[in-house]
Design a protein around this motif. Structure first.
Motif, mmCIF file in Angstrom:
data_model
loop_
_atom_site.group_PDB
_atom_site.id
_atom_site.type_symbol
_atom_site.label_atom_id
_atom_site.label_comp_id
_atom_site.label_asym_id
_atom_site.label_seq_id
_atom_site.Cartn_x
_atom_site.Cartn_y
_atom_site.Cartn_z
ATOM 1 N N MET A 18 0.824 -1.193 0.000
ATOM 2 C CA MET A 18 0.000 0.000 0.000
ATOM 3 C C MET A 18 0.867 1.255 0.000
ATOM 4 S SD MET A 18 -3.021 1.081 0.063
ATOM 5 C CE MET A 18 -3.804 2.607 0.266
ATOM 6 N N LYS A 19 1.808 1.331 0.930
ATOM 7 C CA LYS A 19 2.653 2.521 1.041
ATOM 8 C C LYS A 19 3.449 2.750 -0.233
ATOM 9 C CE LYS A 19 5.971 2.264 3.982
ATOM 10 N NZ LYS A 19 6.821 2.247 5.170
ATOM 11 N N GLU A 20 4.021 1.685 -0.784
ATOM 12 C CA GLU A 20 4.817 1.807 -2.003
ATOM 13 C C GLU A 20 3.950 2.235 -3.184
ATOM 14 O OE1 GLU A 20 4.839 -0.872 0.023
ATOM 15 O OE2 GLU A 20 6.794 -0.549 0.961
ATOM 16 N N ASP A 21 2.736 1.711 -3.260
ATOM 17 C CA ASP A 21 1.809 2.079 -4.326
ATOM 18 C C ASP A 21 1.474 3.562 -4.260
ATOM 19 O OD1 ASP A 21 -0.179 1.759 -6.446
ATOM 20 O OD2 ASP A 21 -1.665 1.854 -4.839
ATOM 21 N N LEU A 22 1.163 4.061 -3.065
ATOM 22 C CA LEU A 22 0.834 5.476 -2.914
ATOM 23 C C LEU A 22 2.035 6.364 -3.218
ATOM 24 C CD1 LEU A 22 -1.346 5.318 0.322
ATOM 25 C CD2 LEU A 22 -2.146 5.777 -2.006
ATOM 26 N N ALA A 23 3.209 5.967 -2.746
ATOM 27 C CA ALA A 23 4.416 6.756 -3.007
ATOM 28 C C ALA A 23 4.698 6.828 -4.501
ATOM 29 C CB ALA A 23 5.609 6.163 -2.267
ATOM 30 N N SER A 24 4.513 5.733 -5.197
ATOM 31 C CA SER A 24 4.756 5.699 -6.634
ATOM 32 C C SER A 24 3.723 6.528 -7.393
ATOM 33 C CB SER A 24 4.723 4.251 -7.123
ATOM 34 O OG SER A 24 4.791 4.191 -8.511
ATOM 35 N N ARG A 25 2.466 6.357 -7.044
ATOM 36 C CA ARG A 25 1.372 7.033 -7.758
ATOM 37 C C ARG A 25 1.364 8.541 -7.523
ATOM 38 N NH1 ARG A 25 -2.055 9.662 -9.913
ATOM 39 N NH2 ARG A 25 -4.243 9.216 -10.179
ATOM 40 N N PHE A 26 1.696 8.967 -6.283
ATOM 41 C CA PHE A 26 1.561 10.377 -5.925
ATOM 42 C C PHE A 26 2.891 11.047 -5.607
ATOM 43 C CE2 PHE A 26 -2.463 8.309 -4.837
ATOM 44 C CZ PHE A 26 -3.309 9.041 -5.654
ATOM 45 N N ASP A 27 3.996 10.415 -5.958
ATOM 46 C CA ASP A 27 5.330 10.970 -5.741
ATOM 47 C C ASP A 27 5.651 11.199 -4.268
ATOM 48 O OD1 ASP A 27 5.837 10.986 -8.491
ATOM 49 O OD2 ASP A 27 4.923 12.966 -8.711
ATOM 50 N N GLY A 28 4.972 10.507 -3.384
ATOM 51 C CA GLY A 28 5.274 10.613 -1.959
ATOM 52 C C GLY A 28 4.086 10.230 -1.115
ATOM 53 N N VAL A 29 4.369 9.777 0.094
ATOM 54 C CA VAL A 29 3.328 9.409 1.053
ATOM 55 C C VAL A 29 3.905 9.568 2.452
ATOM 56 C CG1 VAL A 29 3.928 6.949 1.044
ATOM 57 C CG2 VAL A 29 1.623 7.638 1.711
ATOM 58 N N THR A 30 3.054 9.931 3.386
ATOM 59 C CA THR A 30 3.431 9.933 4.800
ATOM 60 C C THR A 30 2.605 8.844 5.463
ATOM 61 O OG1 THR A 30 3.857 12.306 4.774
ATOM 62 C CG2 THR A 30 3.529 11.286 6.922
ATOM 63 N N ALA A 31 3.271 7.947 6.175
ATOM 64 C CA ALA A 31 2.581 6.849 6.859
ATOM 65 C C ALA A 31 2.727 7.046 8.362
ATOM 66 C CB ALA A 31 3.175 5.512 6.429
ATOM 67 N N TYR A 32 1.608 7.110 9.053
ATOM 68 C CA TYR A 32 1.590 7.219 10.508
ATOM 69 C C TYR A 32 1.369 5.812 11.059
ATOM 70 C CZ TYR A 32 0.894 12.122 9.341
ATOM 71 O OH TYR A 32 1.027 13.383 8.826
ATOM 72 N N LEU A 33 2.451 5.126 11.371
ATOM 73 C CA LEU A 33 2.378 3.707 11.705
ATOM 74 C C LEU A 33 2.748 3.390 13.151
ATOM 75 C CD1 LEU A 33 4.127 2.346 8.486
ATOM 76 C CD2 LEU A 33 1.682 2.497 8.928
ATOM 77 N N GLN A 34 3.107 4.376 13.953
ATOM 78 C CA GLN A 34 3.558 4.079 15.300
ATOM 79 C C GLN A 34 2.489 3.350 16.098
ATOM 80 O OE1 GLN A 34 4.064 7.789 14.885
ATOM 81 N NE2 GLN A 34 6.192 7.705 14.315
ATOM 82 N N ALA A 35 2.869 2.280 16.639
ATOM 83 C CA ALA A 35 2.152 1.465 17.624
ATOM 84 C C ALA A 35 1.325 0.294 17.117
ATOM 85 C CB ALA A 35 1.363 2.331 18.587
ATOM 86 N N PRO A 36 0.501 0.223 16.150
ATOM 87 C CA PRO A 36 -0.273 1.236 15.425
ATOM 88 C C PRO A 36 -1.230 1.956 16.359
ATOM 89 C CG PRO A 36 -1.108 -0.940 14.906
ATOM 90 C CD PRO A 36 0.116 -1.113 15.777
ATOM 91 N N ALA A 37 -1.839 3.011 15.864
ATOM 92 C CA ALA A 37 -2.779 3.804 16.657
ATOM 93 C C ALA A 37 -4.010 2.966 16.971
ATOM 94 C CB ALA A 37 -3.168 5.060 15.883
ATOM 95 N N GLU A 38 -4.704 3.338 18.015
ATOM 96 C CA GLU A 38 -5.905 2.612 18.406
ATOM 97 C C GLU A 38 -7.107 3.536 18.296
ATOM 98 O OE1 GLU A 38 -7.444 1.413 22.628
ATOM 99 O OE2 GLU A 38 -6.012 -0.113 21.958
ATOM 100 N N GLY A 39 -8.140 3.067 17.623
ATOM 101 C CA GLY A 39 -9.387 3.812 17.524
ATOM 102 C C GLY A 39 -10.408 3.219 18.463
ATOM 103 N N GLN A 40 -11.303 4.039 18.962
ATOM 104 C CA GLN A 40 -12.376 3.566 19.835
ATOM 105 C C GLN A 40 -13.682 4.184 19.400
ATOM 106 O OE1 GLN A 40 -11.611 3.717 23.995
ATOM 107 N NE2 GLN A 40 -13.665 3.092 24.529
ATOM 108 N N TRP A 41 -14.730 3.369 19.326
ATOM 109 C CA TRP A 41 -16.037 3.805 18.866
ATOM 110 C C TRP A 41 -17.093 3.412 19.880
ATOM 111 C CZ3 TRP A 41 -12.147 1.814 16.082
ATOM 112 C CH2 TRP A 41 -11.681 2.564 15.012
ATOM 113 N N GLN A 42 -18.096 4.275 20.027
ATOM 114 C CA GLN A 42 -19.243 3.997 20.882
ATOM 115 C C GLN A 42 -20.455 3.712 20.003
ATOM 116 O OE1 GLN A 42 -17.731 3.713 24.291
ATOM 117 N NE2 GLN A 42 -19.936 3.859 24.432
ATOM 118 N N ASP A 43 -21.167 2.666 20.333
ATOM 119 C CA ASP A 43 -22.427 2.351 19.672
ATOM 120 C C ASP A 43 -23.430 2.082 20.780
ATOM 121 O OD1 ASP A 43 -24.415 1.729 17.912
ATOM 122 O OD2 ASP A 43 -23.602 -0.222 17.343
ATOM 123 N N GLY A 44 -24.063 3.138 21.245
ATOM 124 C CA GLY A 44 -24.951 3.000 22.396
ATOM 125 C C GLY A 44 -24.128 2.667 23.629
ATOM 126 N N GLU A 45 -24.447 1.548 24.263
ATOM 127 C CA GLU A 45 -23.717 1.103 25.460
ATOM 128 C C GLU A 45 -22.441 0.340 25.114
ATOM 129 O OE1 GLU A 45 -24.607 1.727 28.732
ATOM 130 O OE2 GLU A 45 -26.059 3.090 27.811
#
Length: 76
Positions: A1-28
């Motif tokens: 993915m990263k290589e594809d984006l870098a090639s197609r758009f002449d650069g990419v920034t990847a935020y990969l630390q940890a990786p990040a954690e998302g949290q979602w609420q759906d009611g309770e």
């Protein structure tokens, strides 16, 4: 993915630390997921291409939804 984006758009920034954690609420219920963020900067947004990329990623990874967003920006 990263290589594809870098090639197609002449650069990419990847935020990969940890990786990040998302949290979602759906009611309770609370859900968490690991996320990665890729960022590219372009002069013009090709929406059909990005919709195709998003659909491919949703097939490739076990995600309910892959978020692809764009925001106007200007260099100052």
């Amino acid at each position: 993915m990263k290589e594809d984006l870098a090639s197609r758009f002449d650069g990419v920034t990847a935020y990969l630390q940890a990786p990040a954690e998302g949290q979602w609420q759906d009611g309770e219920q609370s859900s968490t997921d690991e996320i990665v963020i890729f960022e590219v900067m372009v002069d013009d947004v090709d929406l059909p291409d990005w919709r195709k990329r998003r659909a491919e990623l949703e097939r490739r990874f076990p995600q309910d939804t892959v978020i692809a967003r764009y925001m106007p920006m200007a260099l100052v």
